[in-house]
Design an enzyme around this catalytic site. Sequence first.
Site, mmCIF file in Angstrom:
data_model
loop_
_atom_site.group_PDB
_atom_site.id
_atom_site.type_symbol
_atom_site.label_atom_id
_atom_site.label_comp_id
_atom_site.label_asym_id
_atom_site.label_seq_id
_atom_site.Cartn_x
_atom_site.Cartn_y
_atom_site.Cartn_z
ATOM 1 N N GLY A 149 12.585 1.143 3.421
ATOM 2 C CA GLY A 149 13.762 0.720 2.672
ATOM 3 C C GLY A 149 14.732 -0.095 3.497
ATOM 4 C CG MET B 11 3.264 10.325 1.009
ATOM 5 S SD MET B 11 3.880 11.597 -0.097
ATOM 6 C CE MET B 11 2.592 11.605 -1.330
ATOM 7 N N GLY C 112 12.243 -3.274 3.882
ATOM 8 C CA GLY C 112 13.648 -3.571 3.622
ATOM 9 C C GLY C 112 13.898 -4.743 2.698
ATOM 10 C CE LYS D 236 2.050 -1.637 6.035
ATOM 11 N NZ LYS D 236 2.025 -1.062 4.663
ATOM 12 C CG PHE E 36 3.339 2.506 -6.272
ATOM 13 C CD1 PHE E 36 4.701 2.761 -6.294
ATOM 14 C CD2 PHE E 36 2.630 2.584 -7.460
ATOM 15 C CE1 PHE E 36 5.334 3.096 -7.491
ATOM 16 C CE2 PHE E 36 3.248 2.911 -8.654
ATOM 17 C CZ PHE E 36 4.601 3.177 -8.675
ATOM 18 C CE LYS F 50 -0.066 8.009 -0.697
ATOM 19 N NZ LYS F 50 -0.116 7.340 0.613
ATOM 20 C CG ASN G 5 5.654 8.263 3.420
ATOM 21 O OD1 ASN G 5 4.553 8.779 3.682
ATOM 22 N ND2 ASN G 5 5.998 7.040 3.827
ATOM 23 C CG ASN H 99 3.138 1.487 7.993
ATOM 24 O OD1 ASN H 99 3.776 2.106 7.153
ATOM 25 N ND2 ASN H 99 1.824 1.612 8.131
ATOM 26 C CB SER I 262 0.486 5.737 8.663
ATOM 27 O OG SER I 262 1.085 6.936 8.191
ATOM 28 C CB ALA J 55 -0.911 0.000 1.222
ATOM 29 C CG ASN K 44 3.582 10.150 7.669
ATOM 30 O OD1 ASN K 44 4.482 10.675 8.310
ATOM 31 N ND2 ASN K 44 3.808 9.251 6.718
ATOM 32 C CB THR K 45 -2.788 9.889 10.446
ATOM 33 O OG1 THR K 45 -2.857 9.879 9.016
ATOM 34 C CG2 THR K 45 -4.129 10.338 11.003
ATOM 35 C CG PHE L 112 -3.526 7.928 5.665
ATOM 36 C CD1 PHE L 112 -2.459 7.122 5.336
ATOM 37 C CD2 PHE L 112 -4.248 7.622 6.813
ATOM 38 C CE1 PHE L 112 -2.102 6.037 6.112
ATOM 39 C CE2 PHE L 112 -3.908 6.531 7.608
ATOM 40 C CZ PHE L 112 -2.829 5.737 7.256
#
Length: 391
Positions: free
Chosen positions: A288, A121, A317, A234, A72, A74, A119, A263, A195, A70, A197-198, A123
Site C-alpha cells: 500500500g 498468507m 503504493g 519479482k 488476489f 492465487k 499479510n 513485492n 515474499s 499476484a 512469508n515463506t 503462499f
Amino acid sequence: MTVFYQILFSSVLRHLDAEKVHRLSFAALRGVTAVPAVSEAMTRVLGPREPELTVHAFGREFPGPLGMAAGFDKNAESPHGLAALGFGYVEVGTVTAHPQPGNPAPRLFRLVADRAVVNRMGFNNEGSALVAERLHHEQARLERQAGRAGRERPVLGVNIGKTKVTPEDEAPGDYALSALRLARYADYMVVNVSSPNTPGLRDLQGVERLRPLITAVRSALVEAGRPALPLLVKIAPDLADEDIDAVADLALAEGLDGIIATNTTISREGLDTPADRVEEAGAGGLSGAPLKARSLEVLRRLRARVGDRVTLVAVGGIETPEDAWARVRAGATLVQGYTGLVYGGPLWPRRIHRGLARLVRAAGYRSIGEAVGVDAPAPVLTVVPKADEAG
C-alpha cells in the site's frame, strides 16, 4: 459508486475480517462474471479502451498498462472476472508445486490510517497441478465461446513460488515443476523469490542462488514446449542497493525478460497507524501507500542499471493515476495494483486507466509507450558476461 464504496468501506468493511471480505467479494465477482452477458457488458464499460493506453510488451498487446498483481487470485479462479473489472492483464498466483494451506489465520490486516495492508498468507494455494487443470478447462471453455465479444482470455501472468516444506537446496526443482505444469497457459511467468512469508525464500534473491533457479525454470519451459515464454523475477523493496544492482546484472546476463519491482516490505517505519495496532497485526509483508517512495526508488535504480534492455513492471503504493504515471516516466512499461483496489473499490482500475489516458494526452504523447523512461536516470554502462560465461 465511488462515494458509495467509501461509505460502505468506512462503516462496514473496515470492521470485518479482511480475509473473509476478500473471499466474499471475490466469490461475488466470480458469480456475476460467470454470466457471459454480464461479463461482456462489464468489459465494454470498465475495460481500458483508450487507444493511447495500448501497451506492447512480452510479445503481446495489453489493452491497458494496469494489471492485477499476484496474490488476489492465487488459484486462477477468475482471471476473466478481474479483467472485466477493468484490469489490462491479470497475474495469478503465487502458485507452488504442492498444495499448502498457508499460515494460520488471522493473517490479513488493514492499516486504514496508512491505506496499507499487512499479510502473512504464506503462499496458501491449491498447488500447480490443480491450478493447471483449472486453466486448461478455462481455456477450453473460452475456445468454445470464441465468437463471443468480451470472452477472450485476458493477458495472463503466472507467478510461481517455493513450497514451504521444500528445502532451499531443492528449490530449483520445486519451481521447475510448477513451470512445467503451468507454462502452456501463461503469457509470461514470474519467479517470486521475494515474499517475506515463506522462511528462507528471500535468501533466493542472492545471485548465487537465483542463477541455478532460473536455469532450472528455463529448462522446464523448454520441456513444456515454451522455450521463448517471457520470464521475469519479482524482487523485494528491502534489498540493499548493491543487491538490486546484482539482480539487474543477473537479469541482463541470463537474458531475463523482465523484473517486477517490488513485492511487500517488512519495514514498519513512518506509519501513522498507532504502534499497538501495528504490533497487533504482527509480522508479514506490508503493501500500500507506505511502499510508494521505496518502490519508485528501486524502479529508478533498476532503470539506470538495465536501461531499456529489460522490461520493468512497477508495483507498490500505486493509488492514483499520477502514481502510475510517475512509474511509467521512471521506466515501467507496465504497472500493477492490489491494495489500491482494496481502498479504492471496484471502479478503481477504470479510474486509473482514464486518468492515465488524460495524463498521456496532456503531456503531448500519442501513446503511453512513448513516455516510458522519459524521467529515468541515465543508464549505468555495465559489462555483462554472456549467460554461458556468467558466474
